[in-house]
Design a protein around this motif. Sequence first.
Motif, PDB file in Angstrom:
ATOM      1  N   ALA A   1       0.835  -1.207   0.000  1.00 31.68           N
ATOM      2  CA  ALA A   1       0.000   0.000   0.000  1.00 31.68           C
ATOM      3  C   ALA A   1       0.871   1.258   0.000  1.00 31.68           C
ATOM      4  CB  ALA A   1      -0.929  -0.005   1.208  1.00 31.68           C
ATOM      5  N   ALA A   2       1.967   1.236   0.767  1.00 24.92           N
ATOM      6  CA  ALA A   2       2.865   2.388   0.810  1.00 24.92           C
ATOM      7  C   ALA A   2       3.525   2.620  -0.546  1.00 24.92           C
ATOM      8  CB  ALA A   2       3.926   2.174   1.890  1.00 24.92           C
ATOM      9  N   MET A   3       3.865   1.540  -1.251  1.00 23.60           N
ATOM     10  CA  MET A   3       4.462   1.677  -2.579  1.00 23.60           C
ATOM     11  C   MET A   3       3.476   2.265  -3.577  1.00 23.60           C
ATOM     12  SD  MET A   3       6.725  -1.766  -3.078  1.00 23.60           S
ATOM     13  CE  MET A   3       8.157  -2.087  -2.040  1.00 23.60           C
ATOM     14  N   VAL A   4       2.228   1.806  -3.518  1.00 26.71           N
ATOM     15  CA  VAL A   4       1.204   2.348  -4.415  1.00 26.71           C
ATOM     16  C   VAL A   4       0.995   3.825  -4.118  1.00 26.71           C
ATOM     17  CG1 VAL A   4      -1.206   2.196  -5.122  1.00 26.71           C
ATOM     18  CG2 VAL A   4       0.087   0.110  -4.676  1.00 26.71           C
ATOM     19  N   ARG A   5       0.967   4.178  -2.840  1.00 29.33           N
ATOM     20  CA  ARG A   5       0.774   5.579  -2.444  1.00 29.33           C
ATOM     21  C   ARG A   5       1.913   6.459  -2.957  1.00 29.33           C
ATOM     22  NH1 ARG A   5       0.729   4.747   2.623  1.00 29.33           N
ATOM     23  NH2 ARG A   5      -1.432   4.043   2.556  1.00 29.33           N
ATOM     24  N   SER A   6       3.133   5.945  -2.945  1.00 30.71           N
ATOM     25  CA  SER A   6       4.279   6.740  -3.407  1.00 30.71           C
ATOM     26  C   SER A   6       4.209   7.017  -4.901  1.00 30.71           C
ATOM     27  CB  SER A   6       5.587   6.026  -3.066  1.00 30.71           C
ATOM     28  OG  SER A   6       5.759   4.865  -3.868  1.00 30.71           O
ATOM     29  N   ASN A   7       3.396   6.245  -5.628  1.00 30.22           N
ATOM     30  CA  ASN A   7       3.255   6.448  -7.071  1.00 30.22           C
ATOM     31  C   ASN A   7       2.139   7.427  -7.418  1.00 30.22           C
ATOM     32  OD1 ASN A   7       4.107   5.502  -9.809  1.00 30.22           O
ATOM     33  ND2 ASN A   7       1.965   4.866  -9.941  1.00 30.22           N
ATOM     34  N   LEU A   8       1.497   8.018  -6.404  1.00 32.80           N
ATOM     35  CA  LEU A   8       0.340   8.885  -6.658  1.00 32.80           C
ATOM     36  C   LEU A   8       0.651  10.049  -7.596  1.00 32.80           C
ATOM     37  CD1 LEU A   8      -2.614   9.515  -6.139  1.00 32.80           C
ATOM     38  CD2 LEU A   8      -1.941  10.709  -4.037  1.00 32.80           C
ATOM     39  N   PRO A   9       1.811  10.750  -7.486  1.00 29.31           N
ATOM     40  CA  PRO A   9       2.072  11.845  -8.434  1.00 29.31           C
ATOM     41  C   PRO A   9       2.040  11.389  -9.890  1.00 29.31           C
ATOM     42  CG  PRO A   9       3.581  11.976  -6.578  1.00 29.31           C
ATOM     43  CD  PRO A   9       2.842  10.677  -6.442  1.00 29.31           C
ATOM     44  N   LEU A  10       2.576  10.194 -10.181  1.00 35.06           N
ATOM     45  CA  LEU A  10       2.526   9.685 -11.547  1.00 35.06           C
ATOM     46  C   LEU A  10       1.113   9.215 -11.910  1.00 35.06           C
ATOM     47  CD1 LEU A  10       5.870   7.679 -11.820  1.00 35.06           C
ATOM     48  CD2 LEU A  10       5.334   9.931 -12.747  1.00 35.06           C
ATOM     49  N   ALA A  11       0.386   8.679 -10.923  1.00 37.25           N
ATOM     50  CA  ALA A  11      -0.990   8.251 -11.182  1.00 37.25           C
ATOM     51  C   ALA A  11      -1.847   9.442 -11.605  1.00 37.25           C
ATOM     52  CB  ALA A  11      -1.572   7.580  -9.944  1.00 37.25           C
ATOM     53  N   LEU A  12      -1.605  10.600 -11.016  1.00 36.71           N
ATOM     54  CA  LEU A  12      -2.365  11.802 -11.371  1.00 36.71           C
ATOM     55  C   LEU A  12      -2.041  12.284 -12.777  1.00 36.71           C
ATOM     56  CD1 LEU A  12      -2.174  13.751  -7.977  1.00 36.71           C
ATOM     57  CD2 LEU A  12      -4.101  12.455  -8.909  1.00 36.71           C
ATOM     58  N   GLN A  13      -0.927  11.796 -13.347  1.00 39.28           N
ATOM     59  CA  GLN A  13      -0.575  12.113 -14.731  1.00 39.28           C
ATOM     60  C   GLN A  13      -1.027  11.005 -15.699  1.00 39.28           C
ATOM     61  OE1 GLN A  13       3.496  13.895 -15.172  1.00 39.28           O
ATOM     62  NE2 GLN A  13       3.672  13.403 -13.000  1.00 39.28           N
ATOM     63  N   GLY A  14      -1.801  10.057 -15.166  1.00 41.19           N
ATOM     64  CA  GLY A  14      -2.330   9.006 -16.018  1.00 41.19           C
ATOM     65  C   GLY A  14      -1.566   7.703 -15.967  1.00 41.19           C
ATOM     66  N   LEU A  15      -0.502   7.634 -15.143  1.00 36.62           N
ATOM     67  CA  LEU A  15       0.327   6.436 -15.068  1.00 36.62           C
ATOM     68  C   LEU A  15       0.038   5.693 -13.765  1.00 36.62           C
ATOM     69  CD1 LEU A  15       3.691   7.870 -16.428  1.00 36.62           C
ATOM     70  CD2 LEU A  15       1.935   6.612 -17.672  1.00 36.62           C
ATOM     71  N   ALA A  16      -1.177   5.211 -13.648  1.00 37.41           N
ATOM     72  CA  ALA A  16      -1.599   4.533 -12.426  1.00 37.41           C
ATOM     73  C   ALA A  16      -1.163   3.076 -12.434  1.00 37.41           C
ATOM     74  CB  ALA A  16      -3.116   4.622 -12.271  1.00 37.41           C
ATOM     75  N   VAL A  17      -0.914   2.551 -11.238  1.00 37.48           N
ATOM     76  CA  VAL A  17      -0.647   1.131 -11.032  1.00 37.48           C
ATOM     77  C   VAL A  17      -1.614   0.654  -9.954  1.00 37.48           C
ATOM     78  CG1 VAL A  17       1.009  -0.603 -10.272  1.00 37.48           C
ATOM     79  CG2 VAL A  17       1.781   1.331 -11.648  1.00 37.48           C
ATOM     80  N   VAL A  18      -2.423  -0.350 -10.275  1.00 40.95           N
ATOM     81  CA  VAL A  18      -3.407  -0.864  -9.324  1.00 40.95           C
ATOM     82  C   VAL A  18      -3.179  -2.362  -9.168  1.00 40.95           C
ATOM     83  CG1 VAL A  18      -5.842  -1.065  -8.739  1.00 40.95           C
ATOM     84  CG2 VAL A  18      -5.046   0.889 -10.078  1.00 40.95           C
ATOM     85  N   PRO A  19      -2.600  -2.792  -8.061  1.00 38.21           N
ATOM     86  CA  PRO A  19      -2.313  -4.218  -7.894  1.00 38.21           C
ATOM     87  C   PRO A  19      -3.430  -4.978  -7.179  1.00 38.21           C
ATOM     88  CG  PRO A  19      -1.241  -2.972  -6.158  1.00 38.21           C
ATOM     89  CD  PRO A  19      -2.021  -1.980  -6.991  1.00 38.21           C
ATOM     90  N   LEU A  20      -3.329  -6.291  -7.255  1.00 35.76           N
ATOM     91  CA  LEU A  20      -4.044  -7.211  -6.381  1.00 35.76           C
ATOM     92  C   LEU A  20      -2.979  -8.014  -5.639  1.00 35.76           C
ATOM     93  CD1 LEU A  20      -7.094  -8.888  -8.203  1.00 35.76           C
ATOM     94  CD2 LEU A  20      -7.137  -7.501  -6.132  1.00 35.76           C
ATOM     95  N   PHE A  21      -3.199  -8.262  -4.366  1.00 32.69           N
ATOM     96  CA  PHE A  21      -2.232  -9.011  -3.573  1.00 32.69           C
ATOM     97  C   PHE A  21      -2.958 -10.130  -2.838  1.00 32.69           C
ATOM     98  CE2 PHE A  21       0.055  -9.566   0.532  1.00 32.69           C
ATOM     99  CZ  PHE A  21       1.224 -10.101   0.019  1.00 32.69           C
ATOM    100  N   ALA A  22      -2.396 -11.321  -2.872  1.00 32.80           N
ATOM    101  CA  ALA A  22      -3.024 -12.466  -2.214  1.00 32.80           C
ATOM    102  C   ALA A  22      -1.949 -13.355  -1.624  1.00 32.80           C
ATOM    103  CB  ALA A  22      -3.884 -13.247  -3.199  1.00 32.80           C
ATOM    104  N   GLY A  23      -2.301 -14.040  -0.548  1.00 30.44           N
ATOM    105  CA  GLY A  23      -1.334 -14.938   0.060  1.00 30.44           C
ATOM    106  C   GLY A  23      -1.984 -15.855   1.070  1.00 30.44           C
ATOM    107  N   PHE A  24      -1.193 -16.799   1.535  1.00 29.80           N
ATOM    108  CA  PHE A  24      -1.644 -17.718   2.565  1.00 29.80           C
ATOM    109  C   PHE A  24      -1.149 -17.201   3.904  1.00 29.80           C
ATOM    110  CE2 PHE A  24      -1.365 -21.502   5.262  1.00 29.80           C
ATOM    111  CZ  PHE A  24      -2.633 -22.036   5.090  1.00 29.80           C
TER     112      PHE A  24
END
Length: 274
Positions: free
Chosen positions: A135-158
């Motif tokens: 979540a912290a990594m996705v948040r750090s990408n917010l300036p680029l996301a606002l320019q249209g370069l968004a990254v939206v992950p899914l995370f799963a684990g046991f």
Amino acid sequence: MAPRDPADSVHQAPTSSFTDHLTRHRPELLPSSRSLGPSSHGSAAELAPQATTIVSLTYAGGVLMAGDRRATMGNMIASRHIKKVFPADNYSVLGIAGTAGLALDMIRLFQVELEHYEKIEGTPMSLDGKSNRLAAMVRSNLPLALQGLAVVPLFAGFDTQHRAGRLFSYDVTGGRYEEYEHHSVGSGSVFARGALKKLWQPNLDEEDAVRVAVEALYDAADDDSATGGPDMVRRLWPVVYVVNSAGNREIPERELQQLSRDLISRRTAAGLEA
């Protein structure tokens, strides 16, 4: 030779976060630190390949994640072979939708982050810790996301503590949300989610869970041009990972090929009968 300055950050005690280490010493290497600069060829979002649909669902004893193989650039197919689901560590997997280049860099950084933490702390990070770090990594990408370069992950684990598979979704601001049955992201997610609602059942076994994921991606590809369905000519199938108490495992292509063929045969027969 001048004595070492004890205040020199290079000689400080190592941090358990590799991202923090890069932030201190080589911040320009972080994906979120990239400068786009001006472009005379249109917006960066139009020029950057986009990874599309990812689905994930829980099943009895674990969790599954699957992604199609298509990346698009505007109305063009940029790649038919891209992989969008990767192991994060032995007990978790990560799928990405959005700007492909930034997403792949984020995956590599996240993999190193988890490995670095385990080496420094002597124990693996908890599943909640992993999901919060992402979540912290996705948040750090917010300036680029606002320019249209968004990254939206899914995370799963046991979750080895609770002995169950768990699934987390995110938004572009780094918001983290636990999903308890199934979820999908990407351009075909609406259609995939509709299929998952009808096909998913509590306590699916692993074989049925894989079948449900393949069928959901097929339905997404049927209505979303940015999602690639099974390609019989090029012999391309979805990438599917399962995670359970034994760790993560990629489903072999021969199994996915047979599932895809069976699905197409059923749909063809249903169409002829109609």
